[in-house]
Design a protein around this motif. Structure first.
Motif, short mmCIF file in Angstrom:
data_model
loop_
_atom_site.label_atom_id
_atom_site.label_comp_id
_atom_site.label_asym_id
_atom_site.label_seq_id
_atom_site.Cartn_x
_atom_site.Cartn_y
_atom_site.Cartn_z
N VAL A 19 0.87 -1.24 0.02
CA VAL A 19 0.01 0.12 0.07
C VAL A 19 0.99 1.11 0.05
CG1 VAL A 19 -1.72 1.34 1.30
CG2 VAL A 19 -2.10 -0.96 1.22
N THR A 20 0.71 2.28 -0.85
CA THR A 20 1.34 3.52 -0.88
C THR A 20 0.44 4.61 -0.40
OG1 THR A 20 2.68 2.41 -2.60
CG2 THR A 20 2.67 4.93 -2.42
N PHE A 21 0.82 5.32 0.44
CA PHE A 21 0.09 6.40 0.76
C PHE A 21 0.75 7.78 0.26
CE2 PHE A 21 -2.29 4.55 4.08
CZ PHE A 21 -1.54 3.54 4.35
N TRP A 22 -0.18 8.57 -0.61
CA TRP A 22 0.24 9.68 -1.16
C TRP A 22 0.11 10.97 -0.25
CZ3 TRP A 22 3.08 8.56 -5.46
CH2 TRP A 22 2.53 7.65 -6.14
#
Length: 256
Positions: free
Chosen positions: A10-13
């Motif tokens: 999961v990538t949090f921007w």
């Protein structure tokens, strides 16, 4: 699942976020004031596996009994045999792995049977794959037919590629080992293009295979070349995989 990796990222921007972990360790000496540990664990590197596992069993196509067979694995680009193995004598089962980055030709051979061929093109950096297949070996009897999956032509052409030589030489050996065989070599296409062009192309491809065999010493009166164009599909023409299955050369025993 189906043999892949059940791992997710999961990538949090946006701006960095503060850790939300709130792990409490209730120590006997500190029940009234538990220790809080807001420390994140370090990242773990997962090595990617790029290979195909091919397993299954070899059986008689009529009786469906297990057959002990020899499996020969070849690098089609070089024409070299990479390894050979035998299926289990009691169960016919086998298991082998193929690394990515090669086009493999696999020939399955047993005494008294026509050889069976498979082709695996495994690109670099391909994912892990599992292929489970029952290979039905056919007796050397009139009417037996096999698809020669490791014969390759240039696109839209009847010119044989050098990668085809190993498969063709197996066919030469079979014809020499069983001198009474008379066979039909048939060409087949998908439905891309006009029916007349596909018919002509399939005929020329069948004739190219017959020409190779006669140049290797097989008498011309034992060989018949026949093009069927798109008339005899073995899979749907609505997908690239199906069209690839339909583009083939087959070998059928007429007399023995």
């Amino acid at each position: 699942g189906q043999g892949g990796f059940d791992l997710y990222k999961v990538t949090f921007w946006g701006p960095p976020k503060q850790p939300m972990i709130d792990t409490e360790d209730y120590l006997i000496a500190s029940v009234a004031n538990p220790i809080k540990d807001p420390q994140l664990e370090g990242s773990v590197e997962v090595e990617r596996v790029s290979l195909t596992v091919f397993k299954g069993r070899t059986i008689d196509a009529i009786t469906e009994k297990s057959v002990e067979a020899e499996i020969e694995i070849m690098d089609n680009a070089t024409g070299k045999v990479i390894s050979t193995l035998k299926t289990n004598s009691a169960t016919g089962k086998f298991l082998l792995s193929l690394n990515a980055g090669k086009n493999y030709g696999i020939a399955v051979k047993a005494d008294g049977y026509l050889f069976h061929s498979e082709n695996f093109d495994i690109p670099e950096e391909s994912d892990y794959n599992l292929v489970d297949k029952e290979i039905r070996l056919k007796n050397i009897a009139v009417g037996s037919k096999i698809a020669l999956r490791n014969i390759f032509f240039a696109t839209g052409s009847a010119d044989l590629k050098p990668e085809s030589n190993a498969e063709l030489d197996r066919l030469v050996k079979l014809m020499k080992d069983v001198p009474g065989l008379k066979v039909e070599i048939s060409g087949h296409t998908d439905n891309v293009g006009s029916p007349s062009m596909n018919q002509e192309l399939s005929q020329k491809r069948a004739e190219s295979v017959v020409g190779y065999l006669t140049n290797k010493g097989i008498q011309a009166n034992r060989l018949t070349a026949k093009g069927y164009g798109e008339e005899q599909p073995v899979a749907t023409n609505n997908s690239s995989e199906g069209r690839q299955q339909n583009r083939r050369v087959e070998f059928e025993i007429l007399e023995n």
